[in-house]
Design a protein around this motif. Structure first.
Motif, short mmCIF file in Angstrom:
data_model
loop_
_atom_site.label_atom_id
_atom_site.label_comp_id
_atom_site.label_asym_id
_atom_site.label_seq_id
_atom_site.Cartn_x
_atom_site.Cartn_y
_atom_site.Cartn_z
N VAL A 144 39.63 -45.70 -50.71
CA VAL A 144 38.57 -46.68 -50.54
C VAL A 144 38.60 -47.25 -49.13
CG1 VAL A 144 37.69 -48.90 -51.35
CG2 VAL A 144 38.60 -47.25 -53.00
N ARG A 145 39.79 -47.55 -48.65
CA ARG A 145 39.91 -48.09 -47.28
C ARG A 145 39.47 -47.06 -46.25
NH1 ARG A 145 45.81 -51.17 -47.70
NH2 ARG A 145 45.09 -52.92 -48.99
N GLY A 159 35.61 -45.19 -42.37
CA GLY A 159 34.70 -44.13 -41.94
C GLY A 159 33.27 -44.62 -41.81
N THR A 160 32.84 -45.45 -42.76
CA THR A 160 31.50 -46.02 -42.69
C THR A 160 31.37 -46.93 -41.47
OG1 THR A 160 31.35 -45.97 -45.11
CG2 THR A 160 29.81 -47.39 -43.93
N ALA A 161 32.42 -47.71 -41.18
CA ALA A 161 32.38 -48.60 -40.02
C ALA A 161 32.28 -47.79 -38.72
CB ALA A 161 33.62 -49.49 -40.00
N ALA A 187 26.46 -45.14 -34.41
CA ALA A 187 25.00 -45.25 -34.45
C ALA A 187 24.52 -46.39 -33.56
CB ALA A 187 24.54 -45.46 -35.89
N LEU A 188 25.22 -47.51 -33.61
CA LEU A 188 24.84 -48.66 -32.78
C LEU A 188 25.01 -48.35 -31.30
CD1 LEU A 188 23.96 -51.59 -32.52
CD2 LEU A 188 26.34 -52.28 -32.93
N LEU A 189 26.11 -47.67 -30.95
CA LEU A 189 26.34 -47.32 -29.55
C LEU A 189 25.30 -46.33 -29.04
CD1 LEU A 189 28.20 -47.73 -27.12
CD2 LEU A 189 29.57 -45.81 -27.93
N VAL A 190 24.94 -45.34 -29.88
CA VAL A 190 23.90 -44.38 -29.50
C VAL A 190 22.56 -45.09 -29.31
CG1 VAL A 190 22.55 -42.41 -30.32
CG2 VAL A 190 25.04 -42.39 -30.53
N ALA A 191 22.27 -46.05 -30.19
CA ALA A 191 21.02 -46.80 -30.05
C ALA A 191 20.99 -47.59 -28.75
CB ALA A 191 20.84 -47.72 -31.25
N LEU A 196 31.91 -50.62 -30.13
CA LEU A 196 33.15 -49.98 -29.70
C LEU A 196 34.31 -50.36 -30.62
CD1 LEU A 196 32.69 -50.42 -25.86
CD2 LEU A 196 32.64 -48.27 -27.12
N LEU A 197 34.36 -51.61 -31.07
CA LEU A 197 35.44 -52.02 -31.97
C LEU A 197 35.29 -51.34 -33.33
CD1 LEU A 197 35.76 -55.84 -31.18
CD2 LEU A 197 37.09 -53.92 -30.28
N LEU A 198 34.07 -51.15 -33.79
CA LEU A 198 33.86 -50.42 -35.04
C LEU A 198 34.29 -48.97 -34.90
CD1 LEU A 198 30.40 -51.82 -36.21
CD2 LEU A 198 32.64 -52.28 -37.23
N ILE A 199 34.02 -48.37 -33.76
CA ILE A 199 34.43 -46.98 -33.52
C ILE A 199 35.94 -46.87 -33.49
CG2 ILE A 199 34.43 -45.11 -31.84
CD1 ILE A 199 31.59 -45.96 -31.09
#
Length: 281
Positions: free
Chosen positions: A18-19, A24-26, A32-36, A272-275
């Protein structure tokens, strides 16, 4: 006596899975946010013919409109064009700074772990010399000597970032090189290139990826901080920290103009922190 039967899942999903799924989702959301954001920075000049330096005194601090989709700043300059240019500058300098720090940091870390002895001690002493001086102060000194220089700016940030790559690479490589698998490979006659590809790199890659994401976030915040204290790039260059400094006196008149560069910094660092998250070795 009535009894209730409860249907339980005989194979509950492990908490670790689950973690991992959440991380992985994060990471996907961060990418996606960085590409945007990168798309915003590089597509706006192609779709919007705005000049980052053109001043329009008839449209000072104007709100969102058709002529200026994100309004204008205190000199009537188009915020959409300036934000796109600032995103390109921040991402470009962060990428160059991370690359300039990662390559020597990883190579010197591998050299120290592989050779050991005097080589390891000399390189360790070198890193301690850099650590004796606070990172931001070192960046300020270099940028103050070469004001307005992009080369000095990203070079100074790279001087601060390479230490983490060196220390992590040296520590991890020491453990891997002392393992039985590496000893067996050496006894079988395999060379350094095989040992690096087969044993070292699979262990180093997740750590370096995480450090690169954190390092890029740190570089962007450092560049913005330097712009905010007016020792980074010079006007009329569009840079997020410099834009905040210029717009801060006009917060009461146009709070949306000040909020835009702050929001962009927040979104870039968040992506970047999510990546970075938690990498699986």
């Amino acid at each position: 006596m009535n009894t209730r039967s409860l249907t339980l899942d005989p194979t509950p999903e492990p908490l670790g899975n689950v973690r991992d799924s959440a991380h992985g989702t994060a990471r996907i959301a961060g990418m996606a946010l960085l590409v945007a954001l990168a798309g915003f920075g590089f597509l706006v000049p192609l779709l919007w013919q705005g000049d980052i330096a053109r001043q329009d005194y008839n449209a000072i601090l104007s709100p969102f409109s058709g002529a200026h989709p994100l309004g204008t700043d205190h000199l009537g300059r188009d915020m959409l064009a300036r934000l796109a240019a600032a995103v390109r500058l921040s991402l470009g300098l962060a990428l160059v700074s991370v690359a300039s720090a990662a390559v020597p940091g990883v190579l010197l870390g591998l050299l120290a772990a592989w050779r050991g002895g005097l080589t390891d001690k000399c390189l360790g002493l070198l890193t301690e010399m850099f650590l004796a001086l606070p990172g931001l102060l070192l960046v300020l000194l270099v940028v103050a000597i070469y004001p307005g220089s992009f080369l000095a700016l990203y070079g100074a940030v790279a001087l601060v970032l390479w230490i983490e790559y060196f220390r992590m690479t040296r520590a991890l490589a020491r453990t891997v090189l002392a393992s039985q698998a590496v000893t067996a490979s050496r006894l079988l006659g395999f060379g350094p290139l095989y040992i690096f590809q087969r044993h070292l790199w699979p262990q180093l890659a997740p750590v370096i990826t995480t450090l690169a994401a954190f390092g890029a976030a740190s570089a962007i915040m450092a560049i913005a901080a330097l712009g905010f204290v007016s020792v980074g790039v010079r006007p009329p260059t569009a840079e997020l920290g410099l834009m905040i400094t210029e717009l801060l006196p006009y917060f009461a008149e146009a709070p949306q103009a000040l909020a835009l560069p702050i929001a962009v910094i927040f979104l870039i660092v968040l992506s970047l922190l999510l990546i970075a998250g938690r990498q699986k070795p």
